[in-house]
Write a protein that holds these residues in place. Sequence first.
Motif, mmCIF file in Angstrom:
data_model
loop_
_atom_site.group_PDB
_atom_site.id
_atom_site.type_symbol
_atom_site.label_atom_id
_atom_site.label_comp_id
_atom_site.label_asym_id
_atom_site.label_seq_id
_atom_site.Cartn_x
_atom_site.Cartn_y
_atom_site.Cartn_z
ATOM 1 N N GLN A 304 -16.803 19.360 1.069
ATOM 2 C CA GLN A 304 -15.500 18.758 0.796
ATOM 3 C C GLN A 304 -14.617 18.676 2.036
ATOM 4 O OE1 GLN A 304 -16.601 17.524 -2.283
ATOM 5 N NE2 GLN A 304 -14.391 17.496 -2.544
ATOM 6 N N THR A 305 -14.819 19.565 2.992
ATOM 7 C CA THR A 305 -13.968 19.580 4.188
ATOM 8 C C THR A 305 -14.625 18.948 5.409
ATOM 9 O OG1 THR A 305 -14.713 21.857 4.586
ATOM 10 C CG2 THR A 305 -12.592 21.573 3.484
ATOM 11 N N HIS A 334 -8.509 21.618 3.223
ATOM 12 C CA HIS A 334 -8.957 22.946 2.822
ATOM 13 C C HIS A 334 -9.545 22.870 1.416
ATOM 14 C CE1 HIS A 334 -8.813 27.303 3.721
ATOM 15 N NE2 HIS A 334 -8.787 27.441 2.404
ATOM 16 N N ALA A 335 -10.628 23.609 1.177
ATOM 17 C CA ALA A 335 -11.278 23.602 -0.138
ATOM 18 C C ALA A 335 -11.510 25.029 -0.611
ATOM 19 C CB ALA A 335 -12.604 22.847 -0.073
ATOM 20 N N ILE A 336 -11.318 25.243 -1.923
ATOM 21 C CA ILE A 336 -11.546 26.546 -2.547
ATOM 22 C C ILE A 336 -12.476 26.351 -3.731
ATOM 23 C CG2 ILE A 336 -10.483 28.584 -3.589
ATOM 24 C CD1 ILE A 336 -7.833 27.736 -2.321
ATOM 25 N N GLU A 337 -13.521 27.193 -3.809
ATOM 26 C CA GLU A 337 -14.469 27.136 -4.917
ATOM 27 C C GLU A 337 -14.290 28.356 -5.818
ATOM 28 O OE1 GLU A 337 -18.790 26.002 -4.570
ATOM 29 O OE2 GLU A 337 -19.060 28.137 -4.971
ATOM 30 N N PHE A 338 -14.223 28.096 -7.115
ATOM 31 C CA PHE A 338 -14.128 29.147 -8.115
ATOM 32 C C PHE A 338 -15.423 29.144 -8.928
ATOM 33 C CE2 PHE A 338 -9.945 27.572 -7.114
ATOM 34 C CZ PHE A 338 -9.168 28.705 -6.977
ATOM 35 N N ILE A 391 -14.330 23.188 -7.668
ATOM 36 C CA ILE A 391 -13.981 23.079 -6.252
ATOM 37 C C ILE A 391 -12.718 22.251 -6.137
ATOM 38 C CG2 ILE A 391 -14.762 22.388 -3.966
ATOM 39 C CD1 ILE A 391 -17.392 22.597 -6.617
ATOM 40 N N VAL A 392 -11.686 22.845 -5.528
ATOM 41 C CA VAL A 392 -10.383 22.196 -5.416
ATOM 42 C C VAL A 392 -10.077 21.978 -3.941
ATOM 43 C CG1 VAL A 392 -7.941 22.342 -6.000
ATOM 44 C CG2 VAL A 392 -9.634 23.381 -7.512
ATOM 45 N N ILE A 401 -4.263 25.539 -3.320
ATOM 46 C CA ILE A 401 -3.936 26.606 -4.267
ATOM 47 C C ILE A 401 -3.102 26.065 -5.422
ATOM 48 C CG2 ILE A 401 -2.505 28.687 -4.538
ATOM 49 C CD1 ILE A 401 -3.563 29.594 -1.787
ATOM 50 N N GLN A 402 -2.122 25.211 -5.121
ATOM 51 C CA GLN A 402 -1.293 24.650 -6.178
ATOM 52 C C GLN A 402 -2.109 23.776 -7.116
ATOM 53 O OE1 GLN A 402 1.733 25.871 -6.353
ATOM 54 N NE2 GLN A 402 2.011 24.870 -8.346
ATOM 55 N N ARG A 403 -3.022 22.980 -6.569
ATOM 56 C CA ARG A 403 -3.902 22.155 -7.405
ATOM 57 C C ARG A 403 -4.830 23.021 -8.245
ATOM 58 N NH1 ARG A 403 -5.602 17.261 -3.183
ATOM 59 N NH2 ARG A 403 -3.674 16.040 -3.476
ATOM 60 N N ALA A 404 -5.256 24.139 -7.667
ATOM 61 C CA ALA A 404 -6.137 25.040 -8.403
ATOM 62 C C ALA A 404 -5.423 25.621 -9.622
ATOM 63 C CB ALA A 404 -6.629 26.162 -7.488
ATOM 64 N N LYS A 405 -4.130 25.942 -9.478
ATOM 65 C CA LYS A 405 -3.369 26.440 -10.619
ATOM 66 C C LYS A 405 -3.363 25.416 -11.742
ATOM 67 C CE LYS A 405 -0.185 29.386 -7.978
ATOM 68 N NZ LYS A 405 1.223 29.590 -7.570
#
Length: 576
Positions: A304-305, A334-338, A391-392, A401-405
Amino acid sequence: MNTQHKLLIANRGEIAVRIIQACQDLDIRSVAVYADDDIDSLYVQYADEAWALSGVTAKETYLDIDKILSIARQAQVTMIHPGYGFLSERADFAQAVIDAGLIWIGPSPESIEKLGDKIQARKIAQSVGAPLVYGTEQPLNSAAEAVTFAQQYGLPIAIKAAYGGGGRGLKVAWRLDEVAHLYASAVREAQAAFGRGECFVEQYLEKPRHIEAQIIADQHGQVVVVGTRDCSLQRRNQKLVEEAPAPFISEQIYQQIIQSSVNICRMAKYVGAGTVEYLLSQDNKLSFLEVNTRLQVEHPVTEQTTGIDLVVEQIRIALGQPLSIQTTPEPQGHAIEFRINAEDPARGFIPAFGQITQFDAPSGIGIRLDRGVGNGSLVSSHFDSLMAKLIVTGATREIAIQRAKRALAHFQLEGVASVLPFHQAILTEPDFVDEFKIHTRWIEQDCSHDFAVQPRSQRSDQMTLQRYHIEIDGKLHEIGLPLAFFQMENKHRPDVHNNVKQVSKNEKAVLAPINGVISAWKIKENDQVQQGDVIAMMEAMKMEVPVIAHCTGRIQHLRGINLTINADEEIARIEG
């Protein structure tokens, strides 16, 4: 791309779906293989062909090399992709695929052997000047040797499967009196998960971050680090949240990671996609951890990045094509995976299994979902608890982080316990959001939420609620009524009452801590046990959990081993 190719996926779940999608993008036909529990899985439905492995457990199915190669011959495939886990880091499987005249999508058997053996990997890292903590030169022969190492170099120590990965066969000893027990446990887990029980020991950095470099290397000698990731948020040495690029690291540490990763892979003559992993101590010291000779679960955050399809890249490399990039790309956003695991965070992340009754995933800008399940899917007790990955992506970490919420608030998953409540909670934690004090044992040691890993004796019983939606004056509300209310109201209605699982209320009862099977009793019928003794081991989804005596007395009425047991079901009694 040569459309005559046909690719067999020697795996299951969401990674099988991911590989099928890459095959479709390349116009390559895909072949799925499945265990009995996976017959209705999404990946089986999506593949061009699906073949039965005719078995239930991993050993009978996804770890059976002969079965997989037999299907490959019958299906007339030209390539095999191992995904991650199972046989993905087995040099003998890679060699067997090559010997069968098929294209192996992965590093050479020689590279897997060198880097998959954690001791050999340490030697390679040492030879190129990569940072390292103290560790044993050879696999240990006994628990006594582990104790000797701990006495010499100090605690904590990490006991690791020499041929392991993904946290399997890894135990961290914090006290000298637990070293022998944990060594034996690591050997058992390694044998069960990888077919080999050899273990080694090294110093364990207290409260370290887990940083890694995603590398790709072609058959022409080109090695490139695609990007960095942080995978520090873990429980039981298994990752829960990952992000790219690794935030809050200095330029010096970044360059050290890039250079040593490339040097290690060049020295090992590595080809394909892989990950070089490090621990970063609180005082900013970097230490080489291991090389994973396969695709990682968390690869999407790098995709994603960077805009690079790592699975397509794997296939291109296996076909002899050069890398699509020549240097490390500048990360875009930036990408975050949960990881969406079937685990109950309110009970120490114990695995759950059963049928999913609702799976409504979020969507919208910046949202990607890699999933292996849907409405009605079965979460099997025989395999890993990973159901999907959310993945956000955002222009900055703050936006991600805000999109992940938003995404997690919209995620609806019912039928089995999941880690969604934990993910929602972590996004309110200053340690994660602002200061980034996260380390690999943060959940066990520093998490402030009640559903962190706690002994059951320190928690009040969880009240089970039955939830309903009602409309009041045109506004939708959700109400939750205790399940006990319905049990009371319907006690004269067997059709309702009998569907409520009854658990023992006897104070003498030993209750199962997880859904799973009893793999071994540590005591015999009528033995005297002390409160706090480990009296049995239970296994679920390749995880081993001890059963602890809750009181002192004589143990009786032991349940049989290898039976499927529900959490809180009585498995023995301790008579005073």
